[in-house]
Design a protein around this motif. Structure first.
Motif, PDB file in Angstrom:
ATOM      1  N   THR A  33     -14.215  -1.474 -20.014  1.00  0.00           N
ATOM      2  CA  THR A  33     -15.051  -0.405 -19.743  1.00  0.00           C
ATOM      3  C   THR A  33     -16.118  -1.034 -18.588  1.00  0.00           C
ATOM      4  O   THR A  33     -16.884  -0.070 -18.104  1.00  0.00           O
ATOM      5  N   LEU A  34     -15.737  -2.378 -18.067  1.00  0.00           N
ATOM      6  CA  LEU A  34     -16.847  -2.894 -17.064  1.00  0.00           C
ATOM      7  C   LEU A  34     -15.845  -2.303 -15.678  1.00  0.00           C
ATOM      8  O   LEU A  34     -16.504  -2.808 -14.637  1.00  0.00           O
ATOM      9  N   ILE A  35     -14.861  -1.992 -15.809  1.00  0.00           N
ATOM     10  CA  ILE A  35     -13.955  -2.030 -14.434  1.00  0.00           C
ATOM     11  C   ILE A  35     -13.791  -0.352 -14.240  1.00  0.00           C
ATOM     12  O   ILE A  35     -12.983   0.231 -14.968  1.00  0.00           O
ATOM     13  N   PRO A  36     -14.476  -0.046 -13.242  1.00  0.00           N
ATOM     14  CA  PRO A  36     -14.337   1.654 -13.073  1.00  0.00           C
ATOM     15  C   PRO A  36     -12.933   2.338 -12.981  1.00  0.00           C
ATOM     16  O   PRO A  36     -12.648   3.390 -13.300  1.00  0.00           O
ATOM     17  N   CYS A  37     -11.942   1.453 -12.251  1.00  0.00           N
ATOM     18  CA  CYS A  37     -10.532   2.010 -12.051  1.00  0.00           C
ATOM     19  C   CYS A  37      -9.864   2.087 -13.220  1.00  0.00           C
ATOM     20  O   CYS A  37      -8.987   2.869 -13.567  1.00  0.00           O
ATOM     21  N   ARG A  38     -10.213   1.605 -14.410  1.00  0.00           N
ATOM     22  CA  ARG A  38      -9.745   1.916 -15.925  1.00  0.00           C
ATOM     23  C   ARG A  38     -10.569   2.800 -16.634  1.00  0.00           C
ATOM     24  O   ARG A  38      -9.961   3.438 -17.466  1.00  0.00           O
ATOM     25  N   LYS A  57     -15.076   4.150  -3.413  1.00  0.00           N
ATOM     26  CA  LYS A  57     -15.883   3.050  -2.926  1.00  0.00           C
ATOM     27  C   LYS A  57     -16.966   2.688  -3.453  1.00  0.00           C
ATOM     28  O   LYS A  57     -17.404   1.518  -3.994  1.00  0.00           O
ATOM     29  N   SER A  58     -17.664   3.672  -4.056  1.00  0.00           N
ATOM     30  CA  SER A  58     -19.139   3.439  -4.702  1.00  0.00           C
ATOM     31  C   SER A  58     -18.847   2.905  -6.208  1.00  0.00           C
ATOM     32  O   SER A  58     -19.707   2.177  -6.290  1.00  0.00           O
ATOM     33  N   LEU A  59     -18.171   3.419  -6.602  1.00  0.00           N
ATOM     34  CA  LEU A  59     -17.751   2.804  -7.990  1.00  0.00           C
ATOM     35  C   LEU A  59     -17.273   1.469  -7.924  1.00  0.00           C
ATOM     36  O   LEU A  59     -17.836   0.569  -9.098  1.00  0.00           O
ATOM     37  N   CYS A  60     -16.585   1.087  -6.861  1.00  0.00           N
ATOM     38  CA  CYS A  60     -16.206  -0.416  -6.979  1.00  0.00           C
ATOM     39  C   CYS A  60     -17.445  -1.322  -6.568  1.00  0.00           C
ATOM     40  O   CYS A  60     -17.269  -2.613  -6.891  1.00  0.00           O
ATOM     41  N   GLN A  61     -18.511  -1.140  -6.059  1.00  0.00           N
ATOM     42  CA  GLN A  61     -19.508  -1.630  -5.660  1.00  0.00           C
ATOM     43  C   GLN A  61     -20.217  -2.548  -6.946  1.00  0.00           C
ATOM     44  O   GLN A  61     -20.681  -3.927  -6.642  1.00  0.00           O
ATOM     45  N   GLU A  62     -20.248  -2.138  -8.113  1.00  0.00           N
ATOM     46  CA  GLU A  62     -20.482  -2.846  -9.189  1.00  0.00           C
ATOM     47  C   GLU A  62     -19.599  -3.677 -10.242  1.00  0.00           C
ATOM     48  O   GLU A  62     -19.825  -4.022 -11.186  1.00  0.00           O
ATOM     49  N   VAL A  82      -8.067   2.879  -2.307  1.00  0.00           N
ATOM     50  CA  VAL A  82      -9.431   1.973  -2.309  1.00  0.00           C
ATOM     51  C   VAL A  82      -9.248   1.085  -3.112  1.00  0.00           C
ATOM     52  O   VAL A  82      -8.611   0.777  -4.372  1.00  0.00           O
ATOM     53  N   TRP A  83      -9.295  -0.211  -2.533  1.00  0.00           N
ATOM     54  CA  TRP A  83      -9.129  -1.397  -3.235  1.00  0.00           C
ATOM     55  C   TRP A  83     -10.266  -2.323  -3.021  1.00  0.00           C
ATOM     56  O   TRP A  83     -10.792  -2.432  -1.666  1.00  0.00           O
ATOM     57  N   GLY A  84     -10.988  -2.915  -3.966  1.00  0.00           N
ATOM     58  CA  GLY A  84     -12.263  -3.750  -3.865  1.00  0.00           C
ATOM     59  C   GLY A  84     -13.247  -3.122  -2.979  1.00  0.00           C
ATOM     60  O   GLY A  84     -14.231  -3.694  -2.380  1.00  0.00           O
ATOM     61  N   GLY A  85     -13.636  -1.599  -3.096  1.00  0.00           N
ATOM     62  CA  GLY A  85     -14.391  -1.185  -2.440  1.00  0.00           C
ATOM     63  C   GLY A  85     -14.344  -0.780  -1.000  1.00  0.00           C
ATOM     64  O   GLY A  85     -15.040  -0.309  -0.337  1.00  0.00           O
ATOM     65  N   GLU A  86     -12.858  -1.119  -0.551  1.00  0.00           N
ATOM     66  CA  GLU A  86     -12.604  -0.952   0.870  1.00  0.00           C
ATOM     67  C   GLU A  86     -11.387   0.302   1.054  1.00  0.00           C
ATOM     68  O   GLU A  86     -10.619   0.149  -0.216  1.00  0.00           O
ATOM     69  N   VAL A  87     -11.314   0.889   2.074  1.00  0.00           N
ATOM     70  CA  VAL A  87     -10.260   1.633   2.369  1.00  0.00           C
ATOM     71  C   VAL A  87      -8.988   1.012   3.141  1.00  0.00           C
ATOM     72  O   VAL A  87      -9.244   0.580   3.855  1.00  0.00           O
ATOM     73  N   PHE A  88      -7.953   1.449   2.431  1.00  0.00           N
ATOM     74  CA  PHE A  88      -6.838   0.799   2.996  1.00  0.00           C
ATOM     75  C   PHE A  88      -5.933   1.787   3.767  1.00  0.00           C
ATOM     76  O   PHE A  88      -5.664   2.921   2.969  1.00  0.00           O
ATOM     77  N   VAL A  89      -5.600   1.765   4.842  1.00  0.00           N
ATOM     78  CA  VAL A  89      -4.582   2.637   5.387  1.00  0.00           C
ATOM     79  C   VAL A  89      -3.789   1.783   6.242  1.00  0.00           C
ATOM     80  O   VAL A  89      -3.868   1.120   7.301  1.00  0.00           O
TER      81      VAL A  89
END
Length: 112
Positions: A33-38, A57-62, A82-89
């Motif tokens: 519940t503390l991990i936004p991607c879950r 990205k904004s959800l990853c910040q916390e 999006v990984w760790g609040g950063e965008v990968f391409v």
């Protein structure tokens, strides 16, 4: 690593604990519940829409696992998302995702 201790059974909300749930199951559910991607739909972190990508990205910040998530993605050269609040391409961190069909950011560069 804490992320490795989480139930890797899929994305989305965790099921409601059953009476026979163990302490480890309860802990995993609490941490999730503390991990936004879950908590949110996993598709959000791989969205095409710039608005959705910025939300992810904004959800990853916390997120308490943000630094480890980003470091792992860099090590794996994640192809996109999006990984760790950063965008990968293409395995590289980019400042922001650009929509399809948009002109080059640097107009002085000749088009190929």
């Amino acid at each position: 690593m804490l992320l490795d201790t989480l139930n890797q059974g899929g994305s989305g909300p965790w099921p409601t604990p059953t009476p026979a749930a163990t302490e480890a199951d309860t802990f995993d559910q609490l941490v999730a519940t503390l991990i936004p991607c879950r908590e949110y739909d996993a598709e959000l972190w791989f969205a095409e829409s710039t608005v959705d990508v910025e939300l992810a990205k904004s959800l990853c910040q916390e997120c308490p696992l943000r630094e480890g998530c980003l470091a792992g993605a860099v090590d794996r050269q994640e192809p996109w998302g999006v990984w760790g609040g950063e965008v990968f391409v293409g395995g590289v961190v980019v400042p922001r995702k650009r929509g399809r069909g948009r002109p080059r950011k640097d107009q002085s560069a000749p088009a190929a």
